[in-house]
Scaffold this active site. Structure first.
Site, PDB file in Angstrom:
ATOM      1  N   ASP A   1     -21.474   2.537  48.508  1.00 51.14           N
ATOM      2  CA  ASP A   1     -21.726   3.217  49.784  1.00 51.14           C
ATOM      3  C   ASP A   1     -20.521   4.002  50.247  1.00 51.14           C
ATOM      4  O   ASP A   1     -19.383   3.522  50.138  1.00 51.14           O
ATOM      5  CB  ASP A   1     -22.029   2.168  50.866  1.00 51.14           C
ATOM      6  CG  ASP A   1     -23.503   1.987  51.096  1.00 51.14           C
ATOM      7  OD1 ASP A   1     -24.264   2.953  50.899  1.00 51.14           O
ATOM      8  OD2 ASP A   1     -23.905   0.879  51.486  1.00 51.14           O
TER       9      ASP A   1
ATOM     10  N   GLU B   1     -25.682   7.674  53.898  1.00 52.43           N
ATOM     11  CA  GLU B   1     -26.720   7.513  54.918  1.00 52.43           C
ATOM     12  C   GLU B   1     -26.915   8.828  55.677  1.00 52.43           C
ATOM     13  O   GLU B   1     -25.936   9.488  56.020  1.00 52.43           O
ATOM     14  CB  GLU B   1     -26.319   6.419  55.918  1.00 52.43           C
ATOM     15  CG  GLU B   1     -26.271   5.037  55.312  1.00 52.43           C
ATOM     16  CD  GLU B   1     -25.990   3.945  56.350  1.00 52.43           C
ATOM     17  OE1 GLU B   1     -25.979   4.236  57.564  1.00 52.43           O
ATOM     18  OE2 GLU B   1     -25.791   2.781  55.927  1.00 52.43           O
TER      19      GLU B   1
ATOM     20  N   GLU C   1     -35.221   2.657  54.234  1.00 48.16           N
ATOM     21  CA  GLU C   1     -35.020   1.354  54.876  1.00 48.16           C
ATOM     22  C   GLU C   1     -35.854   1.238  56.146  1.00 48.16           C
ATOM     23  O   GLU C   1     -35.796   2.093  57.033  1.00 48.16           O
ATOM     24  CB  GLU C   1     -33.524   1.163  55.201  1.00 48.16           C
ATOM     25  CG  GLU C   1     -33.253  -0.164  55.907  1.00 48.16           C
ATOM     26  CD  GLU C   1     -31.810  -0.641  55.826  1.00 48.16           C
ATOM     27  OE1 GLU C   1     -30.984   0.013  55.149  1.00 48.16           O
ATOM     28  OE2 GLU C   1     -31.506  -1.670  56.454  1.00 48.16           O
TER      29      GLU C   1
HETATM   30  O1  KIV Z   1     -25.185  -1.693  52.575  1.00 46.63           O
HETATM   31  C1  KIV Z   1     -26.134  -2.091  51.912  1.00 46.63           C
HETATM   32  O2  KIV Z   1     -26.127  -3.195  51.342  1.00 46.63           O
HETATM   33  C2  KIV Z   1     -27.287  -1.209  51.790  1.00 46.63           C
HETATM   34  C3  KIV Z   1     -28.525  -1.741  51.153  1.00 46.63           C
HETATM   35  C4  KIV Z   1     -29.069  -2.921  51.833  1.00 46.63           C
HETATM   36  C5  KIV Z   1     -29.545  -0.680  50.949  1.00 46.63           C
HETATM   37  O3  KIV Z   1     -27.221  -0.087  52.183  1.00 46.63           O
END
Ligand code: KIV
Length: 269
Positions: free
Chosen positions: A91, A123, A190
């Site tokens: 991420d 995101e 999500e």
């Molecule tokens: O941060 C995370 O673990 C996520 C997933 C749950 C999709 O973005």
């Protein structure tokens, strides 16, 4: 005569696209270190995600907002050391993809170069398109993330289903297409209504991965600590717990405590 297991090929972005096209489900789970990522990799998960859920699950924060790029690089590098076959994605944490496309590319490059990630997840919808375009053009695969986007929790006003009315559902359809046009190779959906997730899944050429978005996506993702019952907080209602590791580990620790107290451990030498 023993038959040795078929060698497992490395999962690449193309592998995931082929799975969508053939209707084979894609699996993605979170890991934040080598111990856990190796366990998921050996179990056969397609994508190991170093999610910024690192904040809630491991670092003890209330949400993902305090997670920094340094935190993500550190944990991604650890997870990298446990993964052989799965695709490793990380991420981009709070605001690191939003300051400017150049800054976003610099941050994505750190996750790839220092953390060993093979893809980054960002995101947001149309507002992050310039950053995604720049990162993809520079050779880094990007996963989109729409619906309940936890980094915007203060703006969304809570962890609730998104896209329930016509206007917001249309916004999500438009965002999904914008992300595809920008070059993402996969989209996480999500907490959106299952019928909307199904519609988006059919409309886009890239795989969709659902979390709290029903059964119609091309794949599913969960926070793995929720799945095995290890998380400190009760999991969201859409999670199915397949084990009770937190309780089981506590039982083991209590047995050890009792044994030490009564002199039964370590026992006679
Ligand atoms: O941060 C995370 O673990 C996520 C997933 C749950 C999709 O973005």
């Amino acid at each position: 005569m023993s038959v040795s297991p078929k060698p497992r090929p490395k999962v690449r972005t193309l592998t995931l696209l082929k799975k969508k096209r053939s209707g084979e489900k894609i699996t993605m789970l979170t890991a934040y270190d080598a111990l856990w990522s190796s366990m998921l990799d050996e179990a056969g998960v397609d994508v190991v995600l170093v999610g910024d859920s690192l904040g809630n699950v491991i670092l003890g924060h209330r949400d993902t907002i305090p997670v920094t790029l340094d935190d993500m690089v550190h944990h991604c590098a650890a997870a990298r050391r446990g993964v052989e076959h799965a695709l490793l994605a990380a991420d981009m944490p709070f605001v690191t993809a939003r300051l400017s496309p150049d800054e976003a590319l610099r941050n994505a490059a750190r996750l790839v170069q220092r953390g060993g990630a093979e893809a980054v997840k960002i995101e947001g919808g149309r507002e992050v398109v310039p950053a995604i375009e720049h990162i993809v053009e520079s050779g880094i695969p990007v996963i989109g993330h729409l619906g309940l986007i936890p980094q915007s929790i203060h703006q969304l006003g809570g962890y609730r289903v998104q896209g329930k009315d016509d206007r917001t559902a249309e916004g999500l359809r438009t965002d999904a297409q914008a992300l595809v046009d920008a070059g993402v190779f996969m989209i996480v959906l999500e907490m959106i209504p299952p019928h909307l997730a199904e519609e988006i899944t059919k409309a886009v050429p890239v795989p969709t991965i659902g979390i709290g978005a029903g059964p119609h996506c091309d794949g599913q993702v969960l926070v793995s600590h929720d799945l095995v019952g290890l998380s400190r907080q009760p999991p969201p209602s859409f999670v199915k717990q397949y084990a009770t590791l937190r309780l089981d580990a506590q039982k083991a620790v209590r047995r050890w405590l009792a044994d030490v107290e009564k002199g039964a451990f370590p026992g006679k030498v």
